[in-house]
Design an enzyme around this catalytic site. Structure first.
Site, PDB file in Angstrom:
ATOM      1  CG  HIS A  98      35.934  43.413  37.719  1.00 40.32           C
ATOM      2  ND1 HIS A  98      36.114  42.459  38.181  1.00 40.32           N
ATOM      3  CD2 HIS A  98      37.061  44.072  37.250  1.00 40.32           C
ATOM      4  CE1 HIS A  98      37.439  42.093  38.447  1.00 40.32           C
ATOM      5  NE2 HIS A  98      38.070  43.084  37.405  1.00 40.32           N
TER       6      HIS A  98
ATOM      7  CE  LYS B 179      36.197  52.040  38.238  1.00 42.88           C
ATOM      8  NZ  LYS B 179      36.764  51.437  39.394  1.00 42.88           N
TER       9      LYS B 179
ATOM     10  CG  HIS C 184      30.596  43.590  40.241  1.00 43.70           C
ATOM     11  ND1 HIS C 184      31.657  44.165  39.605  1.00 43.70           N
ATOM     12  CD2 HIS C 184      30.187  44.346  41.467  1.00 43.70           C
ATOM     13  CE1 HIS C 184      31.996  45.394  40.426  1.00 43.70           C
ATOM     14  NE2 HIS C 184      31.002  45.256  41.303  1.00 43.70           N
TER      15      HIS C 184
END
Length: 579
Positions: free
Chosen positions: A142, A139, A145
């Site tokens: 994001h 992924k 994080h």
């Protein structure tokens, strides 16, 4: 260091009066914050804490004891004046000695200024592991994080500066049911060309598609469970797909970490413990801790009464592992590998229950070292948007911060000609993000606001960078060479004394942050220092002053710049010398 020298001198005099060891008195002596309306005091002795340590209850009247103690103390070569406050004895330091010692100590200690303090003399130094950031593989990084990454980096920086042997761990989310879904999703929706062109963007799109499909077709969920079962069984084809996704992800993450100025000593992941979790289950069974619930899951009873009113679920009914199972295996393995004294996990507050269960299970297993495990939780960032709308990915935030700073810098009349405007804008933009994040308690949610974060005159990271660059420019315009000897008599103006007195408190501020791992203490200290330096810059000119006065003021501004830069680096900010 200077503050310790003054504390020691005060403690020595009080020790003779009270017949108490100096070391017992040191921590009751505190530098007075400059914003308090007590211009006559540089240090305060808190009499109440001295009485509590030295006498039995019932405690005598504190104010009477304060005056009684003050009457027995006398000014000397270090202390020029003694007075009393509300439960305190106040000590005014000889002004010339204050200027001489602070400037000299900052110059001598460099980055270690504040850390050589006697306040840290009893601090146990050991091996510290800090697990932070920990994005999910396959992924894109994001924005959620970001907080874990910058908070963990700060904690690691602070622990290292305090003399601990620190290992920075990035525990990747590279195992679990999301890979079952992604494996099936790529078989259904994946395109090899798109994967090679933009790996994580394509995998993100595939994940969104397969999640939607699984809501409508239960066969997708069954296929995902089967793919995960093959992974845990070591199926070569499934592992090959997983490994490609993992490699693509780490390559992308390293690039983002470079932009953030963050590094790791080890990239590990849940996948490392996909087999070792069986050893954990065996250990739990051998100790009679693992039970089977009515749903067929493997659980550990955490209740005091043994009635399963509070449980930790460690195994699914199909025998596959869970997040906590792999975390148990990881913790045990790390203790064997690193023999750490402290292990700190930095995650959002939604995982507080998970870590409470993790530490509890470790203690039930007989691992006393679990007491050295700590979870540092943090709240959520709300309202983080780019000009394009709601933001999902961290790189979009970094690009937005850089873009906005470039625009602001180009519009400002005071902006200097820069060799690499993009690099400067990147560093200033990141400082804005970090300070906006660190100003309050970590556990609190906060509303992000671009306009507030990027102000160059408010309590912002931009203001810190501006203050540092301004002090650097002042030094450079004056030749930035080796300064001659300081005449402390030239630094007796209130604006100079305020800066010097503030610098005395740096070790106390570091001590606060070391105790609760909150960066807000250091952030607010640096903001006050920047404001004090701005006032002094206006009222204590270097240019046009007599040579001896100009030299002394350069000493003062260079000292402030040094501590400001050191504190910024501790927070994870790279100071700029021109903007």
């Amino acid at each position: 260091m200077a503050a310790c020298q003054f504390r020691r001198a005060i403690a020595a005099q009080v020790s003779r009066v009270l017949d108490r060891p100096e070391d017992q008195l040191i921590k009751s002596i505190s530098a007075v914050p400059v914003y308090k309306k007590q211009p006559s005091a540089d240090f305060q002795l808190f009499v109440s804490s001295v009485i509590e340590r030295g006498q039995d209850y019932p405690r005598p009247d504190t104010q009477a004891e304060t005056q009684k103690l003050a009457d027995k103390l006398r000014p000397d070569a270090v202390v020029s004046e003694i007075s009393t406050g509300a439960g305190t004895v106040n000590f005014k330091i000889n002004r010339e000695l204050l200027a001489k010692e602070v400037v000299q100590q900052v110059s001598n200690d460099g980055p270690e200024y504040g850390f050589k303090s006697e306040l840290f003399s009893g601090l146990a130094k050991g091996k510290t592991l800090v697990e932070f950031s920990s994005p999910n593989v396959a992924k894109r990084f994001h924005v959620g994080h970001l907080r874990s990454t910058i908070i963990g980096n700060f904690i690691a920086n602070l622990k290292e500066a305090l003399g601990h042997q620190v290992t920075r761990l990035n525990y990747l989310g590279d195992w679990g049911m999301q890979f079952g879904l992604l494996g099936v999703g790529f078989q259904c929706f994946g395109h090899e060309e798109k994967l090679r062109a933009n790996p994580l963007q394509h995998l993100f799109q595939v994940y969104v598609q397969v999640n939607k499909a699984s809501d409508e077709d239960e066969n997708i969920q069954k296929a995902a469970h089967e793919f995960m079962r093959k992974l845990e069984a070591g199926d070569m084809e499934a592992l090959g797909i997983w490994q490609r996704f993992r490699d693509f992800s780490i390559e992308e993450y390293i690039r983002i970490y470079e932009r953030l100025g963050v590094h790791f000593d080890e990239f590990s992941g849940e996948s490392f413990y996909r087999e070792k979790f069986q050893d954990v289950l065996k250990l739990l069974k051998d100790n009679g801790l693992l039970q089977t619930s009515v749903k067929g899951t493997g659980v550990v009873d955490l209740s005091e009464k043994g009635d399963l009113s509070s449980i930790a679920t460690l195994v699914r009914s199909d025998g596959t592992s869970l997040y906590i199972t792999r975390d148990l295996a990881a913790a045990i393995d790390r203790k064997t590998k690193y023999d750490f004294d402290t292990m700190i996990y930095v995650t959002d507050k939604s995982q507080e229950t998970h870590f409470r269960h993790l530490f509890h299970v470790l203690q039930l297993m007989g691992f006393d070292w679990a007491e050295g495990c700590q979870h540092v939780p943090f709240g959520l960032v709300k309202g983080m948007k780019t000009r394009k709308g709601d933001v999902v990915f961290l790189e979009d935030v970094l690009d937005e911060a850089r873009s906005r700073m470039l625009h602001n810098m180009s519009a400002a009349k005071t902006t200097k000609e820069l060799e690499d405007p993009d690099d400067t804008a990147e560093k200033v933009g990141l400082a804005a993000l970090i300070v906006q994040d660190f100003k309050g308690p970590l556990l609190s949610d906060y509303q992000f606001n671009w306009d507030q974060a990027l102000q160059n005159r408010g309590d912002t990271g931009v203001f810190l960078q501006y203050s540092h660059s301004r002090l650097c420019s002042l030094d450079q315009m004056s030749g930035s060479g080796v300064l001659k000897s300081l005449n402390p008599a030239c630094l007796l103006e209130p604006q100079a004394i305020c800066i010097l007195q503030h610098l005395l408190r740096y070790d106390e501020v570091i001590k606060k942050s070391s105790e609760d791992l909150q960066p807000k203490h250091i952030v607010n200290y640096l903001l006050v220092l920047s404001h004090l330096a701005a006032v002094a810059h206006k009222t204590l000119p270097v240019k046009g002053s007599a040579p001896e006065v100009a030299e002394a003021r350069l000493h003062l501004f260079r000292t402030a710049c040094s501590v400001l830069g050191n504190g910024m680096r501790l927070l994870g900010i790279t100071p700029v010398s021109k903007m």
